[in-house]
Design an enzyme around this catalytic site. Structure first.
Site: not given
Length: 673
Positions: A29-30, A216-217, A247, A606
Site C-alpha cells: 500500500k505504501t 493511510d491506515e 487490521q 508479521r
C-alpha cells in the site's frame, strides 16, 4: 508503474472520484500511495502544495516523503504535505489561532502533562479519595473529545453521579488549558473540526489549499478524524483512503473500522479497489491468517494470496510453564542463530501485554542474547523528569512560558487559573513573557493581590536559584532546588504507593547525576562545559531516544502485538496463546473478541518465513499455579498447515537435548574465537 500489479496500477490512476483502497497486510500500500502522489503531481498536474497525505506515525510520514522525493523532482513537490493527522491539525491551529481564541506560542500538553493537571484538579476539587480514577477520567475526556462532545454535552448526557463528576472535571480541565494558552493531543483534531463547522470562510480557505487528500491506515481513524477528512473533501470528493478492516486493533483509543463503511454512505459514488496480493509471507502463513480472520463478520470480503513458496508449517508449541515457554523461545533463537547463521534482528517475539516480556528478558540475558524492547517509555517522557527539565529550562531562560506554566503549580502553590489567565492577558498585551510581566508594576492593576504575591515569591525564588546556579557549583544548587520545593513530599502525596514515589525521586537523582557526569567528563578534556550546554545535550539525548525506533543493530525484537503493526520479520514467535491472555480477559467478558482476532491476524501476518505460536500449560497467578486453556484462535488455524509440539514426554526430552546442543554449539563458537 511497471513495478505495480494491475490492481495497484488501477488504484494509482483512478482520480475521477472518491476511492477506497482495501489493502491487505503486506500488499504494497505504501508503494501505491507514494506513486499516486507522484502521478497526481506529474500526470494530473496538481501542484504539490495543494496535495496532502496523512498517516498515523512520524516514521510512516517520513518514509512516505522520502519515497516521493526519489520519484518526483524536488521543485514539483515544494509545499507537499505528508504528515500525521495531528501535525496537520497543529499547522491548522498555528495558522488560525486568533480565530480559535489563542495567543501566539501556545503550549501542547502531552498525555503526562494532561495527567498532572487532572491529578491536581482531582485533589483540589474532590471531597473524597478518588483512588485509581485518574486514568479513567483521562480516558473519558479523550473519548469525549474524539466524538466531539463538549463538557456541557458530557454533563447533560451523564448516566450517573460518577459521569457527572467526570464531566465537571472535564469542564475545569478545559478552563485550565485555556488559562495556560495550551491545547492537548486530542485538541489538535477537535479544534480544527469545530472551527471548520463554525466558520465557512476558513473551511473554504483550507479546501482551496488541499485539493486532493490521501489517507493511510484509514481503519484507525476515530470520529473526529473522520469528520476532519469529510469536511475537507466534501466539496470535490477528490480523495483516496487506504485501509484494512482486518487490521483495526485500536478501538481502545477510539478507532472505528466502521468509518470505512460510513464512506459509502457519505460518498455514494465511492469506488472500491482491493489489494490482495501479499509480497511478504509464505502461502502457508497467509492461508492460516485468512482462516483465522474469516471467523469475523465482514462487510468487505478479501483473501490474501502470494506467489511465494508454500513455506514451513506453523508450529504450535505447548510448554509446561511460563518459565519453560520463555526458555524455549530463548534457546530456539540462539540455536537457529548458530546453526543457520541468521542475525538476531531476524527474530521477533510478540505478546499481548508488556508484562509478558519480563521473564523472557531474563532468559535472553542469561544466554547473552541481545534484544530490544519497542514501545517502552522514554526516560524523558516520565512526568517527574519533565517537571525537572522544566525547572532547569526556567532557570536558564525565565522567559520560557511553557516551562513556567508547567511548574508554577508543581508542587501546588494555590495559584488559580483565573490568576494565570489575567497574568497571561497582561503579558500578551505588553508583548512580554509571564516572568517579565511579574516584574512590572502594571501587573498589579490586572492580577489579584494574593495571587500576584504568590507568583512573585515563586519568581524571586527562581531568580535567586538561577544566580546561585551560575555563581556556585551547579550540582548542589540543583539538588537544593528539589529540597526547596519539597518535591519528594509532593511525589509521595500523589503516588499510589510509597515505592512508586521513591522510584520517581530516584529518576530525578539519576537525571542530576547525568548532568554531574557530563560536567565532570568535560573537565577531563580541558574544556569548560556550561550548565546550559549540559542541559541542551540532555534535550538532544531525549530526541535521539525518541528516534531509537530506527535502530538497526543486531538484536532480537521484543514488542507487543499492537506495536508490531506495520512491521515485518523473517522469523516470528507469538507467545502466551491462552484464553484470558489472547483473547484478553476483558474482551471475553465484554464480548469484543473480534478485535482480539484481528490482533491475532496482525501477529500472524508479521511473519515472512516462519511462525511459532507458544503457550504455557500452567501459569502462576497470585502465587498459585493454575491450569490454562489454549487460545481459541489456535483451533481456528487449518490443521494441514500446523504442527503441534510439546504434547508428550518425548517432546520434553527432545527440548532438553536441543538446549544442551545449543549450549555446546555456543561453547564451541567461543573456543574457536
Amino acid at each position: 508503474m511497471a513495478q505495480l500489479n494491475p490492481r495497484q496500477r488501477e488504484a494509482v490512476r483512478y482520480v475521477d472520484g472518491p476511492l477506497l483502497v482495501l489493502a491487505g497486510a503486506g500488499s504494497g500500500k505504501t508503494s501505491v500511495i507514494t506513486r499516486k502522489l507522484a502521478f497526481l503531481i506529474e500526470q494530473v498536474g496538481i501542484p504539490g502544495r495543494h496535495i496532502a497525505a496523512l498517516t498515523f506515525t512520524n516514521k510512516a510520514a517520513r518514509e512516505m516523503k522520502e519515497r516521493v522525493g526519489r520519484l518526483v523532482d524536488r521543485k514539483l513537490t515544494r509545499g507537499l504535505t505528508v504528515s500525521t493527522f495531528h501535525n496537520l491539525g497543529l499547522n491548522m491551529i498555528r495558522e488560525e489561532y486568533k480565530s480559535l481564541g489563542y495567543r501566539p506560542g501556545f503550549s501542547i500538553f502531552d498525555a503526562e502533562d494532561a495527567k498532572a493537571l487532572l491529578q491536581d484538579l482531582m485533589i483540589r476539587e474532590a471531597s473524597t479519595d478518588l483512588g485509581d480514577e485518574l486514568s479513567d477520567i483521562q480516558n473519558a475526556i479523550s473519548s469525549w473529545k474524539n466524538v466531539m462532545r463538549s463538557p456541557g454535552e458530557a454533563l447533560s448526557h451523564a448516566a450517573d453521579e460518577r459521569e457527572q463528576r467526570f464531566a465537571l472535571i472535564y469542564q475545569r480541565y478545559t478552563e485550565y488549558l485555556r488559562a495556560y494558552n495550551a491545547v492537548d493531543f486530542d485538541d489538535l483534531i477537535l479544534l480544527p473540526v469545530q472551527l471548520f463547522r463554525d466558520d465557512p470562510e476558513i473551511l473554504a480557505k483550507w479546501r482551496r489549499k488541499i485539493r486532493y487528500l490521501l489517507v493511510d491506515e484509514y481503519q484507525d481513524t476515530n470520529l473526529s478524524q473522520y469528520e476532519l477528512v469529510r469536511l475537507l473533501v466534501a466539496e470535490r470528493s477528490a480523495f483516496t483512503v487506504v485501509g484494512d478492516d482486518d487490521q483495526s486493533i485500536y478501538a481502545w483509543r477510539g478507532a472505528r473500522p466502521e468509518n470505512l463503511v460510513q464512506l459509502k454512505t457519505d460518498f455514494p459514488s465511492l469506488k472500491i479497489i482491493k489489494l490482495e496480493q501479499n509480497y511478504r509471507s509464505t502461502s502457508r502463513i497467509l492461508r492460516s491468517a485468512n482462516e483465522v480472520i474469516a471467523n469475523n463478520p465482514h462487510v468487505f470480503e478479501k483473501a490474501l494470496w502470494s506467489d511465494h513458496a508454500i513455506g514451513d508449517e506453523i508450529r504450535i508449541i505447548r510448554c509446561a510453564s511460563e518459565d519453560a515457554e520463555a526458555e524455549r523461545i530463548a534457546t530456539e533463537i540462539l540455536d537457529r542463530k548458530l546453526k543457520r547463521g541468521l542475525g538476531f534482528k531476524d527474530f521477533a517475539v510478540l505478546y499481548r501485554g508488556n508484562h509478558q516480556a519480563r521473564l523472557l528478558e531474563l532468559k535472553l540475558q542469561g544466554y547473552q542474547v541481545p534484544y530490544r524492547i519497542s514501545g517502552g517509555q522514554s526516560f524523558f517522557s516520565r512526568n517527574e523528569i519533565k517537571d525537572a527539565m522544566a525547572y532547569l529550562r526556567l532557570l536558564l531562560n525565565p522567559d520560557d512560558d511553557a516551562a513556567f506554566l508547567r511548574v508554577v503549580n508543581v508542587p501546588r502553590r494555590e495559584i488559580g487559573p483565573s490568576t494565570l489567565e489575567r497574568l497571561s492577558h497582561y503579558a500578551h498585551g505588553r508583548g512580554i513573557s509571564l516572568s517579565g510581566a511579574l516584574r512590572e508594576m502594571g501587573a498589579e492593576t490586572q492580577v489579584p493581590e494574593k495571587g500576584l504575591d504568590r507568583l512573585r515569591r515563586f519568581a524571586h525564588w527562581a531568580e535567586r536559584t538561577c544566580e546561585r546556579l551560575y555563581r556556585e557549583d551547579p550540582i548542589p544548587v540543583i539538588k537544593q532546588l528539589f529540597t526547596d520545593i519539597e518535591y519528594e513530599e509532593w511525589l509521595h502525596q500523589h503516588a499510589n504507593t510509597p515505592k512508586q514515589a521513591e522510584r520517581r525521586m530516584d529518576n530525578i537523582w539519576h537525571l542530576v547525576e547525568s548532568i554531574r557526569r557530563m560536567l565532570d567528563d568535560d573537565k577531563g578534556t580541558g574544556e569548560s562545559m556550561s550548565i546550559e550546554d549540559a542541559i541542551s545535550r540532555l534535550i538532544l539525548r531525549d530526541l535521539m531516544e525518541q528516534r531509537e525506533e530506527e535502530d538497526d543493530s543486531d538484536r532480537v525484537q521484543l514488542l507487543t502485538l499492537h506495536a508490531s503493526k506495520g512491521l515485518e520479520f523473517p522469523h516470528v514467535f507469538v507467545m502466551g496463546l491462552e484464553e484470558e491472555i489472547l483473547p484478553h480477559r476483558s474482551s471475553i467478558e465484554e464480548g469484543t473478541i473480534e478485535e482480539e482476532r484481528r490482533l491475532m491476524y496482525v501477529g500472524i501476518t508479521r511473519a515472512k518465513e516462519t511462525l511459532a505460536l507458544t503457550y504455557a500449560a500452567q501459569r502462576r497467578q497470585y502465587g498459585e499455579k493454575i491450569e490454562t486453556i489454549p487460545s481459541r484462535f489456535l483451533d481456528e488455524l487449518p490443521d494441514e498447515d500446523v504442527v503441534r509440539e510439546g504434547l508428550g514426554e518425548k517432546d520434553e526430552v527432545r527440548n532438553r537435548a536441543q538446549g544442551k546442543a545449543t549450549l555446546s554449539a555456543l561453547l564451541g563458537d567461543l573456543e574457536n574465537d
